[in-house]
Design a protein around this motif. Sequence first.
Motif: not given
Length: 55
Positions: A34-55
């Motif tokens: 029923n739920n075939e994967p579409s090529p539109q959802t195959a984008k790479k996620p945007k990688l960002e560093s986390w902002n750790w408030p206690w570091y």
Amino acid sequence: MPQLNPAPWFAILMFSWLVFLVIIPTKVMAHTFNNEPSPQTAKKPKLESWNWPWY
């Protein structure tokens, strides 16, 4: 001894292999999801560093 008569058992063996090799694969390959994967959802996620408030 009726167990030594191969006539009915050989026919049952051949019929069961016919079912396994011909009928079942066609039914399985005809299955659609029923739920075939579409090529539109195959984008790479945007990688960002986390902002750790206690570091």
